[in-house]
Enzyme design. Structure first.
Site, PDB file in Angstrom:
ATOM      1  N   CYS A   1       4.491  12.626  10.215  1.00  7.57           N
ATOM      2  CA  CYS A   1       4.078  13.805  10.576  1.00  7.57           C
ATOM      3  C   CYS A   1       5.011  14.514  11.700  1.00  7.57           C
ATOM      4  O   CYS A   1       5.078  15.839  11.779  1.00  7.57           O
ATOM      5  CB  CYS A   1       2.489  13.852  10.910  1.00  7.57           C
ATOM      6  SG  CYS A   1       2.415  12.642  12.346  1.00  7.57           S
TER       7      CYS A   1
ATOM      8  N   PRO B   1      -4.077  22.173   5.259  1.00  8.50           N
ATOM      9  CA  PRO B   1      -5.043  22.674   4.621  1.00  8.50           C
ATOM     10  C   PRO B   1      -6.302  21.768   4.263  1.00  8.50           C
ATOM     11  O   PRO B   1      -7.447  22.401   4.516  1.00  8.50           O
ATOM     12  CB  PRO B   1      -4.366  22.618   3.159  1.00  8.50           C
ATOM     13  CG  PRO B   1      -2.839  22.661   3.288  1.00  8.50           C
ATOM     14  CD  PRO B   1      -2.576  22.075   4.571  1.00  8.50           C
TER      15      PRO B   1
ATOM     16  N   GLU C   1      -5.245  15.680  13.413  1.00 10.98           N
ATOM     17  CA  GLU C   1      -3.916  15.298  13.324  1.00 10.98           C
ATOM     18  C   GLU C   1      -3.179  15.665  12.411  1.00 10.98           C
ATOM     19  O   GLU C   1      -3.462  15.121  11.282  1.00 10.98           O
ATOM     20  CB  GLU C   1      -3.604  13.339  13.813  1.00 10.98           C
ATOM     21  CG  GLU C   1      -4.026  12.985  14.917  1.00 10.98           C
ATOM     22  CD  GLU C   1      -3.343  13.713  16.072  1.00 10.98           C
ATOM     23  OE1 GLU C   1      -2.226  14.109  15.886  1.00 10.98           O
ATOM     24  OE2 GLU C   1      -3.616  13.299  17.338  1.00 10.98           O
TER      25      GLU C   1
ATOM     26  N   GLU D   1      -4.865  11.742  20.128  1.00 11.50           N
ATOM     27  CA  GLU D   1      -4.995  10.359  20.080  1.00 11.50           C
ATOM     28  C   GLU D   1      -4.019   9.507  21.107  1.00 11.50           C
ATOM     29  O   GLU D   1      -3.249  10.158  21.766  1.00 11.50           O
ATOM     30  CB  GLU D   1      -4.545   9.720  18.718  1.00 11.50           C
ATOM     31  CG  GLU D   1      -5.527  10.393  17.706  1.00 11.50           C
ATOM     32  CD  GLU D   1      -5.365   9.950  16.385  1.00 11.50           C
ATOM     33  OE1 GLU D   1      -4.187   9.886  15.833  1.00 11.50           O
ATOM     34  OE2 GLU D   1      -6.420   9.598  15.902  1.00 11.50           O
TER      35      GLU D   1
ATOM     36  N   GLU E   1       6.503  22.109   5.372  1.00  9.77           N
ATOM     37  CA  GLU E   1       6.435  20.492   5.644  1.00  9.77           C
ATOM     38  C   GLU E   1       7.001  19.946   4.141  1.00  9.77           C
ATOM     39  O   GLU E   1       5.971  20.273   3.296  1.00  9.77           O
ATOM     40  CB  GLU E   1       5.213  20.092   6.233  1.00  9.77           C
ATOM     41  CG  GLU E   1       5.030  18.711   6.454  1.00  9.77           C
ATOM     42  CD  GLU E   1       4.010  18.045   7.071  1.00  9.77           C
ATOM     43  OE1 GLU E   1       2.866  18.154   6.157  1.00  9.77           O
ATOM     44  OE2 GLU E   1       3.869  17.382   7.991  1.00  9.77           O
TER      45      GLU E   1
ATOM     46  N   ASP F   1       0.855  -1.179   0.085  1.00 12.22           N
ATOM     47  CA  ASP F   1       0.142   0.024   0.025  1.00 12.22           C
ATOM     48  C   ASP F   1       0.947   1.346  -0.106  1.00 12.22           C
ATOM     49  O   ASP F   1       0.595   2.245  -0.737  1.00 12.22           O
ATOM     50  CB  ASP F   1      -0.893  -0.045   1.324  1.00 12.22           C
ATOM     51  CG  ASP F   1      -2.365   0.199   1.008  1.00 12.22           C
ATOM     52  OD1 ASP F   1      -2.715   0.260  -0.347  1.00 12.22           O
ATOM     53  OD2 ASP F   1      -3.049  -0.017   2.049  1.00 12.22           O
TER      54      ASP F   1
ATOM     55  N   ASN G   1       0.467   7.643   4.955  1.00  8.21           N
ATOM     56  CA  ASN G   1       1.742   7.233   5.708  1.00  8.21           C
ATOM     57  C   ASN G   1       1.711   6.033   6.647  1.00  8.21           C
ATOM     58  O   ASN G   1       2.630   5.141   6.546  1.00  8.21           O
ATOM     59  CB  ASN G   1       2.465   8.151   6.228  1.00  8.21           C
ATOM     60  CG  ASN G   1       1.907   8.975   7.405  1.00  8.21           C
ATOM     61  OD1 ASN G   1       0.603   8.943   7.321  1.00  8.21           O
ATOM     62  ND2 ASN G   1       2.574   9.885   8.061  1.00  8.21           N
TER      63      ASN G   1
HETATM   64  P1  NAD Z   1      -4.239  15.141   2.818  1.00  3.96           P
HETATM   65  O1  NAD Z   1      -4.778  16.055   3.802  1.00  3.96           O
HETATM   66  O2  NAD Z   1      -4.077  15.309   1.389  1.00  3.96           O
HETATM   67  O3  NAD Z   1      -5.530  13.779   2.945  1.00  3.96           O
HETATM   68  C1  NAD Z   1      -5.665  13.403   4.188  1.00  3.96           C
HETATM   69  C2  NAD Z   1      -7.224  12.644   3.978  1.00  3.96           C
HETATM   70  O4  NAD Z   1      -8.157  13.872   3.915  1.00  3.96           O
HETATM   71  C3  NAD Z   1      -7.431  11.828   2.608  1.00  3.96           C
HETATM   72  O5  NAD Z   1      -7.943  10.787   3.078  1.00  3.96           O
HETATM   73  C4  NAD Z   1      -8.102  12.733   1.823  1.00  3.96           C
HETATM   74  O6  NAD Z   1      -8.815  12.053   0.793  1.00  3.96           O
HETATM   75  C5  NAD Z   1      -8.928  13.518   2.649  1.00  3.96           C
HETATM   76  N1  NAD Z   1      -9.501  14.782   2.166  1.00  3.96           N
HETATM   77  C6  NAD Z   1      -9.054  15.342   1.274  1.00  3.96           C
HETATM   78  N2  NAD Z   1      -9.774  16.819   1.164  1.00  3.96           N
HETATM   79  C7  NAD Z   1     -10.942  16.460   1.994  1.00  3.96           C
HETATM   80  C8  NAD Z   1     -12.190  17.177   2.277  1.00  3.96           C
HETATM   81  N3  NAD Z   1     -12.321  18.458   1.924  1.00  3.96           N
HETATM   82  N4  NAD Z   1     -12.932  16.418   3.240  1.00  3.96           N
HETATM   83  C9  NAD Z   1     -12.647  15.457   3.731  1.00  3.96           C
HETATM   84  N5  NAD Z   1     -11.375  14.658   3.593  1.00  3.96           N
HETATM   85  C10 NAD Z   1     -10.491  15.172   2.658  1.00  3.96           C
HETATM   86  O7  NAD Z   1      -3.132  14.515   3.721  1.00  3.96           O
HETATM   87  P2  NAD Z   1      -2.141  13.307   2.966  1.00  3.96           P
HETATM   88  O8  NAD Z   1      -1.263  13.859   1.962  1.00  3.96           O
HETATM   89  O9  NAD Z   1      -2.877  12.215   2.919  1.00  3.96           O
HETATM   90  O10 NAD Z   1      -1.224  12.932   4.338  1.00  3.96           O
HETATM   91  C11 NAD Z   1      -0.052  13.682   4.472  1.00  3.96           C
HETATM   92  C12 NAD Z   1      -0.178  14.687   5.721  1.00  3.96           C
HETATM   93  O11 NAD Z   1      -0.668  14.120   6.629  1.00  3.96           O
HETATM   94  C13 NAD Z   1       0.978  15.562   6.203  1.00  3.96           C
HETATM   95  O12 NAD Z   1       0.868  16.945   6.243  1.00  3.96           O
HETATM   96  C14 NAD Z   1       1.209  15.099   7.406  1.00  3.96           C
HETATM   97  O13 NAD Z   1       2.066  15.749   8.325  1.00  3.96           O
HETATM   98  C15 NAD Z   1      -0.292  14.505   7.865  1.00  3.96           C
HETATM   99  N6  NAD Z   1      -0.031  13.463   9.157  1.00  3.96           N
HETATM  100  C16 NAD Z   1      -0.524  13.835  10.245  1.00  3.96           C
HETATM  101  C17 NAD Z   1      -0.264  12.949  11.252  1.00  3.96           C
HETATM  102  C18 NAD Z   1      -0.530  13.358  12.654  1.00  3.96           C
HETATM  103  O14 NAD Z   1      -0.891  12.524  13.383  1.00  3.96           O
HETATM  104  N7  NAD Z   1      -0.629  14.555  13.002  1.00  3.96           N
HETATM  105  C19 NAD Z   1      -0.040  11.569  10.775  1.00  3.96           C
HETATM  106  C20 NAD Z   1       0.180  11.228   9.456  1.00  3.96           C
HETATM  107  C21 NAD Z   1       0.162  12.294   8.443  1.00  3.96           C
END
Ligand code: NAD
Length: 484
Positions: A284, A231, A250, A458, A381, A94, A153
């Site tokens: 993250c 965002p 998160e 969490e 980031e 995955d 991730n």
């Molecule tokens: P992303 O924000 O692009 O997507 C995250 C999820 O949100 C995906 O499932 C996506 O389909 C969904 N999504 C997108 N737009 C949406 C909307 N308008 N409404 C509802 N859901 C929506 O993030 P990514 O690229 O998948 O992951 C990377 C980011 O996640 C990095 O910024 C990383 O730091 C963060 N992250 C944070 C943690 C934490 O625990 N703090 C852990 C892992 C990753």
């Protein structure tokens, strides 16, 4: 040989469900660029089925005793551990993360969460407040229907970190994995069912942002827990606010790691490696701004380069490999864009920066030195294997500069001076901190960010507060005195 095919795209009400009318989502193996599976995004009919079944299942699930609910979660934890190898192979396909990592960090972490919250479920209680003859008691009640939305991730871990406390508290959940990594959460749903989870309590549906947005805005949903970027967090938080829903966010980070002159050099280098290159930097909480005190700087850079040259970059399924590709071609483009920016801004490239000669989306472990606070690579980031090393003279200066960011997920300090370690950590603006260590995330400890990095926590007992609500009940024992 692990079978990567999935019976269908979604898991709803205890069964795999398909609706081929949904947009196809190819699953691309990051180490080859080849399509290894395909799912379909949820259509409105699938979203409806998932929400309706989660809603319908909630009262009965909440009506079971905590001990009964916990037993199912703990049974699922045992099944996950027994199938760790199979689940790790799926996680590697995955995400592209090396099997040497997924075998110890993903399904196992998910199992820890299910075991921990399964254990807590039977001891969730309210309190009794005596007021003379009268009294108040509180009931700790579930929120209802929770939506979980994951990043790519840690697809297994994120599904479990959200499901375990939610289910322990008597909620049901609809979980939407990232469109980059749709496979792992389906396995978790299957295992939970095998462990005895009633149909409808944990459902998985696929899709991109629109499907997430449809879930968040549905009036039947009581809480949204998102792991993703800032965002996306802004949009999801705003949509949840419309319906006054509870949230856990998160989000991203640009965390500081402070290394003082008196630090143990090997440990500090080890901490910086763990805080930047695990999962090819797609973590993250990574400490990507490494502030190194001038006296130790050259020794630190020399030792870091030596140790990074020992990274085994290659086939993620070979257990000797400890550094894999990025999740997607898009993510590699983003990371390479930042590397070019770093060079353009005048940072000194110490090592890496290129693509290894391998199929798939690899970027070498990359270190920039002489980075200054205003450079883009020190502010944004990157979410890839790119470390920025910045110099500092004294403690106050390092703290001020470390805090000069809109993020606040994590922070770390390496020093042999214990009083300084605690003094510095107390002043760093971050939710998850480390002294002479980096990136440990045991289920017993709260995890989450401050500032733009998040809302809520969490793991640990703290998560219970974010998946339940308190009802207070005043009980009068005497006559009611009314003014008229
Ligand atoms: P992303 O924000 O692009 O997507 C995250 C999820 O949100 C995906 O499932 C996506 O389909 C969904 N999504 C997108 N737009 C949406 C909307 N308008 N409404 C509802 N859901 C929506 O993030 P990514 O690229 O998948 O992951 C990377 C980011 O996640 C990095 O910024 C990383 O730091 C963060 N992250 C944070 C943690 C934490 O625990 N703090 C852990 C892992 C990753």
């Amino acid at each position: 040989m692990t079978d990567l095919r999935t019976a269908a795209s979604h898991f709803i009400n205890g069964a795999f469900v398909e609706d081929a009318a949904g947009d196809p989502i190819p699953v691309i193996y990051a180490a080859s660029g080849q399509e290894i599976a395909r799912v379909h995004a949820a259509t409105p009919a699938i979203v409806e089925q998932a929400l309706a079944s989660a809603r319908a299942a909630q009262a009965e699930w909440a009506g079971m005793s905590g001990t009964e609910r916990g037993r199912i979660l703990r049974r699922a934890a045992d099944l996950i551990r027994a199938r760790n190898h199979e689940l790790s192979v799926i996680e590697t396909h995955d995400t592209g993360k090396p099997l040497s990592e997924t075998l110890v960090a993903d399904a196992t972490s998910g199992a820890d969460a299910l075991e921990y919250f399964g254990g807590l479920a039977g001891s969730l209680t309210g309190e009794h407040i005596q007021l003379g003859q009268d009294w108040v008691y509180t009931r700790r009640e579930p929120l209802g229907l929770c939506v979980g939305i994951g990043a790519w991730n840690y697809p297994t871990q994120i599904a479990c970190w959200k499901a375990a406390p939610a289910l322990a508290c008597g909620n049901t959940m609809v979980f939407k994995p990232s469109e980059e990594t749709p496979l792992c959460a389906l396995k978790i749903a299957e295992i939970l069912q095998e462990a005895g989870l009633p149909p409808g309590v944990f459902n998985v549906i696929q899709g991109r942002g629109e499907v997430g947005a449809a879930l968040v805005s549905d009036p039947r949903v009581d809480k949204v827990s998102l792991t993703g970027s800032v965002p996306t967090g802004r949009k999801v938080y705003a949509a949840a606010a419309e319906g006054m829903k509870h949230v856990t966010m998160e989000l991203g980070g640009k965390s500081p790691l402070l290394i003082f002159d008196d630090a143990d050099l090997e440990d500090a280098v080890g901490g910086a490696i763990l805080g930047n290159f695990y999962s090819s930097g797609q973590v993250c909480s990574n400490g990507t701004r490494v502030f190194v005190q001038r006296g130790i700087k050259e020794a630190f850079l020399t030792r870091l380069s030596e140790r990074l040259s020992q990274a085994v970059i290659g086939d993620p399924l070979d257990e000797a490999t400890n550094f894999g590709p990025l999740v997607s071609a898009r993510q590699r483009d983003i990371v390479e864009g930042y590397i070019a920016k770093g060079v353009e801004e005048g940072a000194r490239l110490i090592c890496g920066g290129g693509r290894p000669d391998l199929p798939g989306w690899y970027v070498e472990p990359t270190v920039f030195a002489d980075v200054t606070d205003d450079m883009i690579i020190a502010r944004e980031e990157i979410f890839g294997p790119v470390m920025a090393v910045l110099d500092f003279e004294d403690e106050d200066e390092a703290i001020t500069r470390a805090n000069a960011t809109e993020f606040g997920l994590s922070a770390g300090v390496f020093t042999r001076d214990l009083t300084r370690a605690h003094r510095v950590i107390a002043r760093l603006e971050a939710g998850s901190c480390f002294i002479n260590s980096y990136n440990d995330a045991p289920v017993e400890a709260p995890f989450g960010g401050s500032k733009l990095s998040g809302v809520g926590r969490e793991n640990s007992k703290e998560a219970i507060a974010h998946y339940s609500q308190v009802k207070s009940v005043y009980v009068r024992m005497g006559p009611v005195e009314a003014p008229f």
